[in-house]
Design a protein around this motif. Structure first.
Motif, mmCIF file in Angstrom:
data_model
loop_
_atom_site.group_PDB
_atom_site.id
_atom_site.type_symbol
_atom_site.label_atom_id
_atom_site.label_comp_id
_atom_site.label_asym_id
_atom_site.label_seq_id
_atom_site.Cartn_x
_atom_site.Cartn_y
_atom_site.Cartn_z
ATOM 1 N N LYS A 134 0.837 -1.207 0.000
ATOM 2 C CA LYS A 134 0.000 0.000 0.000
ATOM 3 C C LYS A 134 0.872 1.257 0.000
ATOM 4 O O LYS A 134 0.625 2.198 -0.757
ATOM 5 C CB LYS A 134 -0.907 -0.018 1.234
ATOM 6 C CG LYS A 134 -1.828 1.156 1.356
ATOM 7 C CD LYS A 134 -2.660 1.025 2.620
ATOM 8 C CE LYS A 134 -3.419 2.288 2.925
ATOM 9 N NZ LYS A 134 -4.120 2.217 4.191
ATOM 10 N N ASP A 135 1.917 1.251 0.822
ATOM 11 C CA ASP A 135 2.828 2.406 0.880
ATOM 12 C C ASP A 135 3.553 2.592 -0.447
ATOM 13 O O ASP A 135 3.734 3.720 -0.911
ATOM 14 C CB ASP A 135 3.829 2.239 2.026
ATOM 15 C CG ASP A 135 3.180 2.287 3.391
ATOM 16 O OD1 ASP A 135 2.024 2.763 3.502
ATOM 17 O OD2 ASP A 135 3.806 1.812 4.365
ATOM 18 N N LYS A 138 1.211 4.158 -2.926
ATOM 19 C CA LYS A 138 1.007 5.586 -2.647
ATOM 20 C C LYS A 138 2.169 6.411 -3.142
ATOM 21 O O LYS A 138 1.985 7.517 -3.633
ATOM 22 C CB LYS A 138 0.824 5.799 -1.136
ATOM 23 C CG LYS A 138 -0.553 5.456 -0.634
ATOM 24 C CD LYS A 138 -0.676 5.774 0.834
ATOM 25 C CE LYS A 138 -2.044 5.462 1.354
ATOM 26 N NZ LYS A 138 -2.171 5.760 2.791
#
Length: 142
Positions: A134-135, A138
């Motif tokens: 997820k990071d 992003k």
């Protein structure tokens, strides 16, 4: 006589000879991808069924081993009662061996029960990997 080396080689086609263009390739891909997925699912199903059969056989072997082990433990406890009965009264020997066995069993039960706490069942590595994914997304997306 054909002088083109591509035409002379059997099985080798040029783009001009092939009536299938990009659209044809995409249609073929759209037909083959679902078939590939269904074959992969069938393979996974067959593999899971095989693994389940192996698991069943292993479970039966473990259960049989546990029953024999329990029978041996009972015999050993009985031997401990007989040995202690040579020093104290038989009823007291049975009481002592039984009490010690119950205490040991209770301690083992409590330590095993800790393995079922929700904190022990959380898939920490998977959650950590998902957070990293997820990071990373992003960071890459504006």
């Amino acid at each position: 006589m054909n002088k083109d080396p591509l035409q002379a080689t059997p099985g080798l086609h040029t783009p001009a000879d092939d009536p299938v263009g990009v659209g044809g390739l995409l249609r073929q891909l759209m037909r083959e991808v679902p078939e590939l997925f269904s074959k992969e699912l069938a393979l996974a199903k067959a593999e899971l069924q095989h693994n389940l059969s192996t698991l069943k056989a292993g479970t039966a072997a473990v259960a049989a081993g546990a029953m024999v082990l329990l029978a041996g433990l009972i015999i050993l406890l009985l031997a401990a009662v007989y040995a202690l009965a040579m020093v104290v009264e038989p009823w007291l020997a049975a009481l002592i061996v039984g009490a010690v066995t119950v205490i040991i069993g209770f301690i083992m039960l409590q330590s095993g029960k800790k393995q079922f706490e929700p904190s022990q069942l959380t898939p920490d590595r998977t959650l950590h990997a998902m957070q990293q994914d997820k990071d990373a997304l992003k960071r890459k997306l504006p």
